[in-house]
Design an enzyme around this catalytic site. Structure first.
Site, short mmCIF file in Angstrom:
data_model
loop_
_atom_site.label_atom_id
_atom_site.label_comp_id
_atom_site.label_asym_id
_atom_site.label_seq_id
_atom_site.Cartn_x
_atom_site.Cartn_y
_atom_site.Cartn_z
N LYS A 42 1.08 -1.37 0.23
CA LYS A 42 -0.30 -0.40 -0.19
C LYS A 42 0.99 1.02 0.32
O LYS A 42 0.37 2.56 -0.33
CB LYS A 42 -0.65 0.33 1.17
CG LYS A 42 -2.18 -1.13 1.00
CD LYS A 42 -3.14 -0.99 2.18
CE LYS A 42 -3.79 -2.10 1.95
NZ LYS A 42 -5.63 -1.58 3.72
N ASP A 74 -10.21 2.84 3.06
CA ASP A 74 -9.79 1.90 3.94
C ASP A 74 -10.85 2.78 5.31
O ASP A 74 -11.76 2.63 5.29
CB ASP A 74 -8.45 0.94 4.41
CG ASP A 74 -8.27 -0.12 3.13
OD1 ASP A 74 -8.88 -0.62 3.04
OD2 ASP A 74 -6.74 0.38 3.38
#
Ligand code: ATR
Length: 280
Positions: free
Chosen positions: A66, A102
């Site tokens: 990420k 997220d």
């Protein structure tokens, strides 16, 4: 032309994203396949570069890439630059845009599945890994009054709090949960196959009436923490909604159309039940 999307991570064999994203594309009549793109670090640059092809809609990014994908992208949107983490890449005519869904997915899950509006609320996060960090960013963006982080290794909580600043602060491990409107397990305690599958990360006994207890663990859907919170008469939210809403927001970035959230939930639950039945 069939287009494609996929999840980039290492490993990705057990990711649920291919299951519920494929169901969403099919439901919406979109000719898109969603693939598992297992990508060791040494192959990350090549993989990301391949996303520029016309046939590629975009990708999800998961552990451990990420942060590492960021320098490989052309532009960052939303809070992803501030967060230093991207979980969604969109290919727009060969240019790659990074987003992070997220934390926003967590907030959408609170609002849509628990009718909990974080603005003005006091929230305790237990755990200080990547998941807690994304949630803390999103809660501060959503104007929570207080976001306290408690972690077994105190230094990690202090690092996240120091990075984000107000309203995020670090509190000691095992802090009482009584002063909060919402308490969130961001550790892997209670996770099937994790370090402590039968454990609870904190005691709910001192929670105030009406407190929302959230577990980001989604396998099993009914964790030991959620069971004890329900037994204490508290409101609960499991981890699957966060997973689905981060995927729904990614779907909307790729397609521009509203994600069929119910279809995505159903596909994920069917797969989790299949896995729990030992057929994984
Ligand atoms: P993620 O990115 O999913 O958040 P992570 O970065 O590995 O994963 O973080 C896992 C979190 O679970 C950490 O907060 C970890 O605590 P430490 O920082 O002290 O390691 C927490 N955790 C894992 N096992 C735990 C346990 N048995 N008891 C308490 N906390 C635990």
């Amino acid at each position: 032309m069939t287009r494609k999307a996929g999840i980039i991570g290492h490993p990705v064999a057990h990711s649920l994203s291919p299951v519920f994203q494929a169901a969403a594309f099919a439901h919406c009549g979109l000719d898109v396949t969603y693939e598992r793109w297992d990508t060791p670090a040494a192959q990350l640059a090549g993989r990301v570069s391949s996303l520029r092809e016309t046939a590629v809609l975009g990708a999800n990014v998961t552990v451990p890439h990420k942060e590492a994908v960021i320098p490989l992208l052309d532009e960052l949107g939303g809070q992803s630059a501030r967060m230093g983490a991207v979980n969604t890449i969109v290919n727009r005519d060969g240019r790659l845009f990074g987003f992070n869904t997220d934390g926003p997915g967590f907030v959408a899950a609170l609002r849509n599945e628990a009718s909990f509006e974080p603005a003005g609320k006091k929230v305790l996060l237990v755990g200080a890994g990547g998941a807690a960090r994304g949630i803390a960013f999103a809660l501060s963006e959503a104007r929570a009054a207080e976001v306290a982080i408690s972690n077994r290794t105190a230094g990690r909580a202090e690092a996240v709090a120091g990075e984000i600043g107000r309203p995020v602060s670090a509190v000691p491990w095992d802090s009482p949960v009584g002063g909060y409107d919402c308490v969130v397990n961001c550790t892997s305690v209670g996770m099937h196959g994790g370090p402590d599958p039968d454990g609870v990360p904190f005691e709910v006994a001192s929670a105030r009436p009406g407190c929302l207890v959230v577990d980001i663990v989604y396998a099993p859907e009914d964790t030991p923490l959620l069971r004890s919170a329900k037994a204490a008469g508290l409101v609960t939210l499991g981890g699957l909604p966060m997973l689905i809403y981060q995927g729904a927001l990614a779907f909307e970035h790729w397609t521009g159309i509203p994600a069929p959230v119910d279809v995505m939930f159903q596909a994920a639950r069917t797969e989790l039940a299949r896995r729990a039945g030992g057929a994984a």
